[in-house]
Every structure is written in structure tokens, then in C-alpha cells.
Design an enzyme around this catalytic site. Structure first.
Site, mmCIF file in Angstrom:
data_model
loop_
_atom_site.group_PDB
_atom_site.id
_atom_site.type_symbol
_atom_site.label_atom_id
_atom_site.label_comp_id
_atom_site.label_asym_id
_atom_site.label_seq_id
_atom_site.Cartn_x
_atom_site.Cartn_y
_atom_site.Cartn_z
ATOM 1 N N THR A 121 -2.848 51.748 2.075
ATOM 2 C CA THR A 121 -2.167 50.867 1.118
ATOM 3 C C THR A 121 -3.154 50.518 0.025
ATOM 4 O O THR A 121 -4.197 49.927 0.306
ATOM 5 C CB THR A 121 -1.684 49.602 1.828
ATOM 6 O OG1 THR A 121 -0.798 50.014 2.859
ATOM 7 C CG2 THR A 121 -0.969 48.670 0.876
ATOM 8 N N LEU A 153 4.633 51.814 8.309
ATOM 9 C CA LEU A 153 4.664 51.683 9.775
ATOM 10 C C LEU A 153 4.530 50.234 10.194
ATOM 11 O O LEU A 153 3.717 49.503 9.654
ATOM 12 C CB LEU A 153 3.520 52.505 10.388
ATOM 13 C CG LEU A 153 3.359 53.952 9.897
ATOM 14 C CD1 LEU A 153 2.170 54.606 10.586
ATOM 15 C CD2 LEU A 153 4.622 54.762 10.130
ATOM 16 N N PHE A 251 14.401 40.024 9.058
ATOM 17 C CA PHE A 251 13.370 39.237 8.374
ATOM 18 C C PHE A 251 13.911 37.901 7.865
ATOM 19 O O PHE A 251 13.491 37.402 6.832
ATOM 20 C CB PHE A 251 12.704 40.067 7.249
ATOM 21 C CG PHE A 251 11.726 41.052 7.805
ATOM 22 C CD1 PHE A 251 12.187 42.158 8.483
ATOM 23 C CD2 PHE A 251 10.371 40.846 7.731
ATOM 24 C CE1 PHE A 251 11.311 43.052 9.066
ATOM 25 C CE2 PHE A 251 9.470 41.740 8.303
ATOM 26 C CZ PHE A 251 9.949 42.849 8.972
ATOM 27 N N GLY A 259 1.896 36.884 10.050
ATOM 28 C CA GLY A 259 0.464 37.184 10.183
ATOM 29 C C GLY A 259 0.323 38.696 10.108
ATOM 30 O O GLY A 259 1.091 39.364 9.426
ATOM 31 N N CYS A 262 -1.321 43.322 7.467
ATOM 32 C CA CYS A 262 -0.727 43.860 6.238
ATOM 33 C C CYS A 262 -0.149 42.832 5.291
ATOM 34 O O CYS A 262 -0.589 42.752 4.138
ATOM 35 C CB CYS A 262 0.321 44.898 6.614
ATOM 36 S SG CYS A 262 -0.446 46.298 7.428
HETATM 37 C C1 UDX Z 1 -5.175 51.081 6.897
HETATM 38 C C2 UDX Z 1 -5.394 50.517 5.506
HETATM 39 O O1 UDX Z 1 -6.630 49.831 5.486
HETATM 40 C C3 UDX Z 1 -4.369 49.481 5.163
HETATM 41 O O2 UDX Z 1 -4.438 49.259 3.755
HETATM 42 C C4 UDX Z 1 -2.982 49.933 5.478
HETATM 43 O O3 UDX Z 1 -2.081 48.873 5.221
HETATM 44 C C5 UDX Z 1 -2.928 50.334 6.932
HETATM 45 O O4 UDX Z 1 -3.846 51.441 7.120
HETATM 46 P P1 UDX Z 1 -5.861 50.615 9.264
HETATM 47 O O5 UDX Z 1 -5.497 52.027 9.529
HETATM 48 O O6 UDX Z 1 -5.443 49.570 10.204
HETATM 49 O O7 UDX Z 1 -5.403 50.110 7.850
HETATM 50 O O8 UDX Z 1 -7.427 50.590 9.035
HETATM 51 P P2 UDX Z 1 -8.470 50.594 10.193
HETATM 52 O O9 UDX Z 1 -7.820 50.323 11.503
HETATM 53 O O10 UDX Z 1 -9.583 49.720 9.728
HETATM 54 O O11 UDX Z 1 -8.942 52.117 10.219
HETATM 55 C C6 UDX Z 1 -9.623 52.686 9.144
HETATM 56 C C7 UDX Z 1 -10.485 53.795 9.743
HETATM 57 O O12 UDX Z 1 -11.153 54.498 8.695
HETATM 58 C C8 UDX Z 1 -11.581 53.257 10.676
HETATM 59 O O13 UDX Z 1 -11.522 53.931 11.902
HETATM 60 C C9 UDX Z 1 -12.892 53.589 9.949
HETATM 61 O O14 UDX Z 1 -13.937 53.926 10.829
HETATM 62 C C10 UDX Z 1 -12.480 54.790 9.116
HETATM 63 N N1 UDX Z 1 -13.313 55.009 7.931
HETATM 64 C C11 UDX Z 1 -13.515 53.989 7.053
HETATM 65 C C12 UDX Z 1 -13.870 56.273 7.716
HETATM 66 O O15 UDX Z 1 -13.691 57.186 8.524
HETATM 67 N N2 UDX Z 1 -14.618 56.494 6.604
HETATM 68 C C13 UDX Z 1 -14.851 55.492 5.700
HETATM 69 O O16 UDX Z 1 -15.553 55.739 4.704
HETATM 70 C C14 UDX Z 1 -14.293 54.214 5.934
HETATM 71 C C1 UDX Z 2 4.663 45.073 8.316
HETATM 72 C C2 UDX Z 2 5.841 45.828 7.696
HETATM 73 O O1 UDX Z 2 7.013 45.567 8.469
HETATM 74 C C3 UDX Z 2 5.551 47.346 7.705
HETATM 75 O O2 UDX Z 2 6.612 48.028 7.066
HETATM 76 C C4 UDX Z 2 4.242 47.593 6.949
HETATM 77 O O3 UDX Z 2 3.920 48.974 6.938
HETATM 78 C C5 UDX Z 2 3.125 46.822 7.590
HETATM 79 O O4 UDX Z 2 3.434 45.414 7.629
HETATM 80 P P1 UDX Z 2 3.768 44.524 10.729
HETATM 81 O O5 UDX Z 2 2.819 43.636 9.979
HETATM 82 O O6 UDX Z 2 3.255 45.443 11.742
HETATM 83 O O7 UDX Z 2 4.575 45.462 9.658
HETATM 84 O O8 UDX Z 2 4.812 43.565 11.475
HETATM 85 P P2 UDX Z 2 6.250 42.972 11.181
HETATM 86 O O9 UDX Z 2 7.098 43.336 12.318
HETATM 87 O O10 UDX Z 2 6.696 43.308 9.829
HETATM 88 O O11 UDX Z 2 5.971 41.350 11.256
HETATM 89 C C6 UDX Z 2 5.023 40.834 10.377
HETATM 90 C C7 UDX Z 2 4.924 39.319 10.636
HETATM 91 O O12 UDX Z 2 6.105 38.655 10.149
HETATM 92 C C8 UDX Z 2 4.758 38.913 12.092
HETATM 93 O O13 UDX Z 2 3.791 37.882 12.163
HETATM 94 C C9 UDX Z 2 6.132 38.359 12.465
HETATM 95 O O14 UDX Z 2 6.035 37.328 13.448
HETATM 96 C C10 UDX Z 2 6.591 37.767 11.141
HETATM 97 N N1 UDX Z 2 8.045 37.695 10.992
HETATM 98 C C11 UDX Z 2 8.760 38.864 10.976
HETATM 99 C C12 UDX Z 2 8.658 36.449 10.817
HETATM 100 O O15 UDX Z 2 7.993 35.409 10.835
HETATM 101 N N2 UDX Z 2 9.998 36.398 10.631
HETATM 102 C C13 UDX Z 2 10.767 37.536 10.616
HETATM 103 O O16 UDX Z 2 11.990 37.421 10.465
HETATM 104 C C14 UDX Z 2 10.133 38.805 10.798
#
Ligand code: UDX
Ligand code: UDX
Length: 435
Positions: A121, A153, A251, A259, A262
């Protein structure tokens, strides 16, 4: 097609595995040797339902492998996905240094045409910066394209969401990039809309979508605050709203607020990039403010019931930011527990999955319990903060007998029925509920 996915976090590992499931040859790259070692040993660094089995199956079919060697992947794969983390900087903007570092390493090592695709993202205009980086560091005459392919996701449903997307968004600049990306997603084209647009629109779709979902949650929380001042019930109001297909029922659950890794991050990044582009996104600033206020509301309800918190035993049911995950990133429970602990409350806490992660984040004095009943035992009040299924099946007469009189429950996720709780002789405080 030979694909490299760089970054094996929630996005990279799920995406890479699912691309292999679609029939492509995928190598997942990460600079964290420990993580790659785990993956090579068949262990998962993250919990996602169905992921472990999918990884095993595709590794066994020699369609999926793991490595720390990015250069080898650059040599053997035509499509290079960038899925590294984009964490928030202190000012809330996205930290894109990892995206730049990976783009530079790709540029310095490509010898033939490569398609560099951003899956993390990223704020709008990141594609432009990736292209500038490629131009700056690649050899004269080497051809490449840049594209954007954001993910949508949800944690706990990531494998399902990848293989059953509402839409696939492709941000491309050339016919060649478009053709490659359409070929990549061909197996999904039967059952999902594939939107082809330019890179900036693709980048904005992600931030705008996540921020809209967060806005919907803050909106229903704001309406819940109004319900509290009348005899309206937020569950009924949300149901009535959701029957309008233009609004939709999802939602619209009022509670402790959102929380996760994302929504908070993407909201702040969208506000910051908008400011940089000359637009003050006041609406999203209000979405953040309302979300923060929900945690204060829960603390206020706790104080309304107990008066002073010093010396009072408070049980907390649920710590993770949402059910079916152990993820504590930006979970409402963190700020709420810190605050009541600061005011002298003796906090007991239980979560079915997240306690190991929570122990690293919560104050030392918090007592972690082995279940909801131990959490309730001798507590002056119980706060429910995550709507785990198992909490909805609790024996509330047993809970009542364990709590100190007058038994009190603050339902931070409106997961209980106020009437049945009151019938048990428990004082009930919901969020916007008519009790
Ligand atoms: C990612 C993006 O950060 C976020 O913006 C998006 O919304 C969800 O996908 P996430 O996959 O949860 O989030 O990131 P994270 O779990 O921190 O994994 C990133 C991976 O990239 C780590 O395993 C890290 O070791 C790796 N990485 C990071 C590399 O391999 N090379 C780098 O230079 C930096
Ligand atoms: C979210 C988006 O749904 C997903 O598409 C994006 O790629 C990443 O961010 P995620 O953060 O994994 O996914 O969880 P989600 O199920 O969306 O819930 C996010 C938060 O909102 C949680 O803390 C949940 O408790 C809260 N929530 C969700 C509410 O408080 N009220 C609702 O009606 C729905």
C-alpha cells in the site's frame, strides 16, 4: 509465468503463494534470513487460515520457493512484485525507503525487460518515484515497465480474499505491462472484475477504499453517540441503514473502533499525501478523531460505573484488534488498558490468541488469565473489547457469580444482548444500545 515477490509479510507471502496456486512459478524473497529459514522449513511466520497448506502444496509442486537472493530472482523472473512494508513515519506519512531500496536494487541488476509491480500500500505518485529510481540506476538501453497492483486482503481471510477478490486493480502505463498483468490474473478473470487503469488511479483506489471503510466505522460510532442521548438503539439504526443497498450492512458495527496495521496507517498516509498535494483532508482527520474518542468513551463508561479506578479490579475480555487473529497492531485494548492501569486499576486480561503478543505491549502489572471466567473472578467490572465467538457463548450466570457486586459489564463491541445480560442481574453498558 516466472514471478518474484519481494517481501514475505502478510501481503507478500499470501500473494506469492496464491500466484503459485494460480499456476505461476513464484519465488518469494525476503531480506530477513530467519523468516526465509522458517518458510523453507515449512513454518509460517504469520497465521492465516489455509496458508500453511497452500504453501506446502505449492512447494511440493515446485511452483513456490523462498530465498534471500534478490539478484538471482531479478535474473530469472520477468515480473517483480514489491511487497515490502511501508510503515508510518512519526508525522504519519508512509515510510517508502524500503520501496526505494528494492526499486534501486532491481534497477541496478536488470539486464532484460522487467515489469516492476508495487503491491504494498503506497501513496499516490509512488509509481512515479519508482520509475524515476529505475531510470536513475538502470543501465542504458535496458527496458522496463512500472505498474501498480494494490491488495485488499483482510487479516484472517487473506487467502480467501486473494482467490475470491471483489475486484483486481491494475495500474499500467504500456500495452506490454497491461498484457502481462492480464495474463497473470487470467485464472481469476472468469469470476472477478479486472479494472485496468493508470498507476495514480490504482494507487488512490487503495487509500480511498481503506479510508472509506474507516469512515463508515467512525460514522456509525458517531451515530451511536447520538443513540446514547436518546432511546434509539444503534443495532436497529444500523440494520435500518444497511437495508439500503447503496449503504450496505457491512462496516456498520459500532464499538471500540478500528485498529489493525492498515486502517490507522493508511488513513494517516492518505491525509499526509493529500496535504502534500495541496488538499486538507479534514473529513479523514475527523474519522481519526472519532475513532480515538471511542476508546475514551469506554473508559468513561467504566468510571461512570466504578467512580475512582484506583485499586479496582478490572477484567478485560479480548485484546487483539479483531477476532480470529493474534495481531495486536493498534488494537484499542492497548490504549484502554494503559489508561486504566495509569489510574491505578488492577487489570486482568484474557485473549484466545493474542496474549503472547500483548505481553510485549501492555504494562508489566497486567495479570494474564487462562480464560474468561478467571478474568471475571473477583473483578469489579468486565470490559469486552474483541468480539471473539467464544465470548458470545459465555455462561453469564457464572460470570455474574464471579464478579464483585454489583456485577457490571462494559460491552465494547455490542456483542451481548442487553436484555439477557440485565436478566442475569448484571449492569450492562453497551455502545449506543437502548437498555
Ligand atoms: C505490507 C505493507 O507494508 C502495507 O502497506 C500493506 O498495507 C500490507 O502489506 P505487511 O506485508 O504486513 O504490510 O508488511 P510486513 O509484515 O512488515 O512484511 C514486509 C516484509 O518485507 C518483511 O518480511 C520484511 O523483512 C521484508 N522486507 C522489507 C524485505 O524483504 N526487504 C526490504 O527492503 C524491506
Ligand atoms: C482492512 C480492510 O478490510 C482490507 O480490505 C485491507 O486490505 C486491510 O485493512 P483488516 O484491517 O485486516 O482489513 O480488518 P477489518 O476486518 O477490515 O477490520 C478492521 C478494524 O475495524 C478492526 O479493528 C475491526 O474491529 C473494526 N471494525 C470493522 C469495526 O469497528 N466495525 C465494523 O463494522 C467493522
Amino acid at each position: 509465468m516466472n514471478i518474484a515477490v519481494i517481501g514475505t509479510g502478510y501481503v507478500g507471502l499470501v500473494s506469492g503463494t496464491c500466484f503459485a496456486e494460480l499456476g505461476h512459478n513464484v519465488i518469494c524473497i525476503d531480506n530477513n534470513e530467519k523468516k526465509i529459514g522458517m518458510l523453507k522449513a515449512g513454518e509460517m511466520p504469520i497465521y492465516e487460515p489455509g496458508l500453511k497448506e497452500l504453501v506446502e502444496d505449492n512447494v511440493n509442486r515446485s511452483r513456490l520457493s523462498f530465498s534471500t537472493n534478490l539478484r538471482e530472482a531479478i535474473d530469472s523472473c520477468e515480473v517483480l512484485f514489491v511487497a515490502v512494508n511501508t510503515p508510518p513515519l512519526p508525522d504519519g506519512s508512509a515510510d517508502l525507503c524500503y520501496v526505494e531500496a528494492v526499486s534501486r536494487e532491481i534497477a541496478e541488476n536488470i539486464k532484460d525487460y522487467r515489469l516492476v509491480v508495487s503491491k504494498s500500500t503506497v501513496p499516490v505518485e509512488t509509481g512515479m518515484w519508482i520509475r524515476k529510481t529505475m531510470k536513475k540506476y538502470s543501465r542504458e538501453g535496458v527496458d522496463y515497465d512500472v505498474a501498480s497492483n494494490p491488495e485488499f486482503l483482510r487479516e484472517g481471510k487473506a487467502v480467501y480474499d486473494f482467490l475470491n477478490p471483489d475486484r483486481v486493480v491494475l495500474g499500467v502505463e504500456t500495452e506490454r505491462a497491461k498484457k502481462t498483468m492480464l495474463e497473470l490474473y487470467a485464472p481469476l478473470s472468469e469470476k472477478t472484475e479486472i479494472l485496468v487503469t493508470n498507476i495514480e488511479s490504482s494507487e488512490l483506489i487503495k487509500h480511498a477504499s481503506n479510508s472509506f471503510l474507516a469512515l463508515k466505522i467512525s460514522y456509525i460510532n458517531a451515530v451511536a453517540n447520538i443513540c446514547e442521548k436518546t432511546s434509539a438503539d444503534i443495532k436497529e439504526v444500523a440494520r435500518g441503514m444497511g437495508l439500503d443497498k447503496r449503504i450496505g450492512e457491512s462496516f456498520l458495527e459500532a464499538g471500540a473502533g478500528f485498529g489493525g496495521s492498515c486502517f490507522p496507517k493508511d488513513l494517516s498516509a492518505f491525509i499526509k499525501i493529500s496535504e502534500k498535494l495541496g488538499y486538507d483532508f479534514k473529513l479523514l482527520k475527523e474519522v481519526k478523531r472519532i475513532n480515538a474518542a471511542q476508546k475514551e468513551l469506554i473508559i468513561r463508561k467504566t468510571k461512570d460505573a466504578l467512580w475512582n479506578l484506583r485499586g479496582k479490579k478490572i477484567g478485560v475480555l479480548g485484546l487483539s484488534f479483531k477476532p480470529e487473529t493474534d495481531d495486536m497492531r493498534n488494537a484499542p485494548s492497548i490504549d484502554i488498558i494503559k489508561k486504566i492501569h495509569e489510574e491505578g486499576a488492577l487489570v486482568k486480561a484474557y485473549d484466545p490468541q493474542a496474549m503472547e503478543n500483548a505481553k510485549k505491549l501492555l504494562p508489566a502489572g497486567v495479570k494474564f488469565c487462562d480464560g474468561p471466567y478467571e478474568t471475571a473472578k473477583d473483578s469489579d467490572l468486565l470490559i469486552a473489547l474483541t468480539d471473539w465467538e467464544e465470548f458470545k457463548r459465555l455462561d453469564m450466570s457464572r460470570i455474574k457469580s464471579l464478579l464483585v457486586n454489583p456485577a457490571t459489564l462494559v460491552d465494547g463491541r455490542n456483542m451481548f444482548d442487553p436484555c439477557s445480560i440485565k436478566k442475569e442481574g448484571i449492569n450492562y453498558f453497551g455502545i449506543g444500545r437502548c437498555v
